[in-house]
Design an enzyme around this catalytic site. Structure first.
Site, PDB file in Angstrom:
ATOM      1  N   HIS A 101      13.977  -2.841   0.884  1.00  0.00           N
ATOM      2  CA  HIS A 101      13.538  -2.015   1.897  1.00  0.00           C
ATOM      3  C   HIS A 101      14.968  -1.498   2.145  1.00  0.00           C
ATOM      4  CE1 HIS A 101       9.508  -2.481   3.809  1.00  0.00           C
ATOM      5  NE2 HIS A 101       9.497  -3.026   2.736  1.00  0.00           N
ATOM      6  N   ARG A 140      16.276   0.994  -0.450  1.00  0.00           N
ATOM      7  CA  ARG A 140      15.433   2.121  -0.351  1.00  0.00           C
ATOM      8  C   ARG A 140      15.856   3.466   0.479  1.00  0.00           C
ATOM      9  NH1 ARG A 140       9.951   0.462  -0.161  1.00  0.00           N
ATOM     10  NH2 ARG A 140      10.212   0.824   2.102  1.00  0.00           N
ATOM     11  N   ARG A 141      16.439   3.106   1.645  1.00  0.00           N
ATOM     12  CA  ARG A 141      16.772   3.926   2.599  1.00  0.00           C
ATOM     13  C   ARG A 141      17.968   4.530   2.290  1.00  0.00           C
ATOM     14  NH1 ARG A 141      14.870  -0.343   5.748  1.00  0.00           N
ATOM     15  NH2 ARG A 141      16.820  -1.045   6.396  1.00  0.00           N
ATOM     16  N   SER A 148       0.835  -1.208   0.041  1.00  0.00           N
ATOM     17  CA  SER A 148      -0.062   0.041  -0.060  1.00  0.00           C
ATOM     18  C   SER A 148       0.759   1.293  -0.223  1.00  0.00           C
ATOM     19  CB  SER A 148      -0.961   0.047   1.145  1.00  0.00           C
ATOM     20  OG  SER A 148      -0.133   0.017   2.461  1.00  0.00           O
ATOM     21  N   GLY A 149       2.114   1.198   0.232  1.00  0.00           N
ATOM     22  CA  GLY A 149       2.942   2.316   0.483  1.00  0.00           C
ATOM     23  C   GLY A 149       3.069   2.821   1.862  1.00  0.00           C
ATOM     24  N   LYS A 150       2.809   1.946   2.847  1.00  0.00           N
ATOM     25  CA  LYS A 150       2.620   2.379   4.261  1.00  0.00           C
ATOM     26  C   LYS A 150       4.307   2.625   4.907  1.00  0.00           C
ATOM     27  CE  LYS A 150       1.892  -2.477   5.658  1.00  0.00           C
ATOM     28  NZ  LYS A 150       2.073  -2.939   4.327  1.00  0.00           N
ATOM     29  N   SER A 151       5.149   1.655   4.229  1.00  0.00           N
ATOM     30  CA  SER A 151       6.676   1.644   4.738  1.00  0.00           C
ATOM     31  C   SER A 151       7.132   2.675   4.195  1.00  0.00           C
ATOM     32  CB  SER A 151       7.390   0.264   4.345  1.00  0.00           C
ATOM     33  OG  SER A 151       6.959  -0.591   5.057  1.00  0.00           O
ATOM     34  N   ALA A 204      13.881  -3.729  12.385  1.00  0.00           N
ATOM     35  CA  ALA A 204      13.160  -4.750  11.444  1.00  0.00           C
ATOM     36  C   ALA A 204      12.677  -5.889  12.100  1.00  0.00           C
ATOM     37  CB  ALA A 204      14.452  -4.802  10.239  1.00  0.00           C
ATOM     38  N   THR A 205      11.560  -6.499  11.843  1.00  0.00           N
ATOM     39  CA  THR A 205      11.109  -7.749  12.542  1.00  0.00           C
ATOM     40  C   THR A 205      11.107  -8.868  11.375  1.00  0.00           C
ATOM     41  OG1 THR A 205       8.754  -7.210  12.010  1.00  0.00           O
ATOM     42  CG2 THR A 205       9.682  -6.166  14.062  1.00  0.00           C
TER      43      THR A 205
END
Length: 177
Positions: A57, A60-61, A20-23, A41-42
């Site tokens: 992920h 992207r950061r 959804s784009g939440k992260s 991170a889990t």
């Protein structure tokens, strides 16, 4: 930085469906605070697909993020973060899945998490999958997971300063500003 007032809310809960784009939205909230930022991170890379998701992920950061892994001891990791450092937890549903599969005492674990979030000085952004919009799952484990996630979200939303639902990359503020 410790002791400085934060610009954003102390505790934000970001919910949304898969992809959804939440992260990305949650990362933008944390990056609005002064660096360095902590990414808790889990996820666990048990297979190639999950390892690829984790790599995406991380890629992207930008620089300025410190990653701490907490697939099980989320409360301990939160308690060890330096005061004033912006923290992002991604994601609570993976953490909950790990606890459920470990046959942990979920009431105790989620209660400890809610207490840790209440104590955390912030800024703290929590990401979780909203799994209650779909059909009723066809097996007891999936139904229990859905129910436990819903209960956890309600408890965290009650103490959060801001709750945001992300749909198709668009944030909808449900609580707070």
């Amino acid at each position: 930085m410790a002791g400085e007032a934060t610009r954003g809310p102390r505790l934000t809960l970001v919910l949304g469906g898969a992809r959804s784009g939440k992260s990305a939205y949650a990362e933008s909230l944390v990056q609005a605070e002064p660096a360095p930022w902590i990414y808790v991170a889990t996820a666990q890379g048990y297979d190639d697909e999950m390892r690829a998701r984790i790599a995406d992920h991380r890629a992207r950061r930008p620089a300025g993020w410190e990653t701490r892994d907490a697939p099980r001891d989320l409360v301990g990791v939160l308690g060890a973060t330096p005061p004033g450092r912006p923290v992002l937890v991604d994601c609570l549903t993976l953490w909950l899945s790990n606890a459920l599969l470990d046959e942990a005492d979920l009431a105790a674990k989620t209660g400890a998490l809610v207490a840790a979030c209440t104590r955390h000085p912030g800024p703290l952004v929590l990401v979780s999958n909203e799994v209650g919009f779909g059909i009723v799952p066809d097996n007891a484990l999936a139904r229990r997971f859905r129910d436990e996630a819903g209960r956890l979200h309600q408890r965290l939303a009650a103490i959060a300063d801001r709750v945001v639902l992300v749909v198709a990359g668009l944030p909808l503020v449900v609580k707070g500003e």
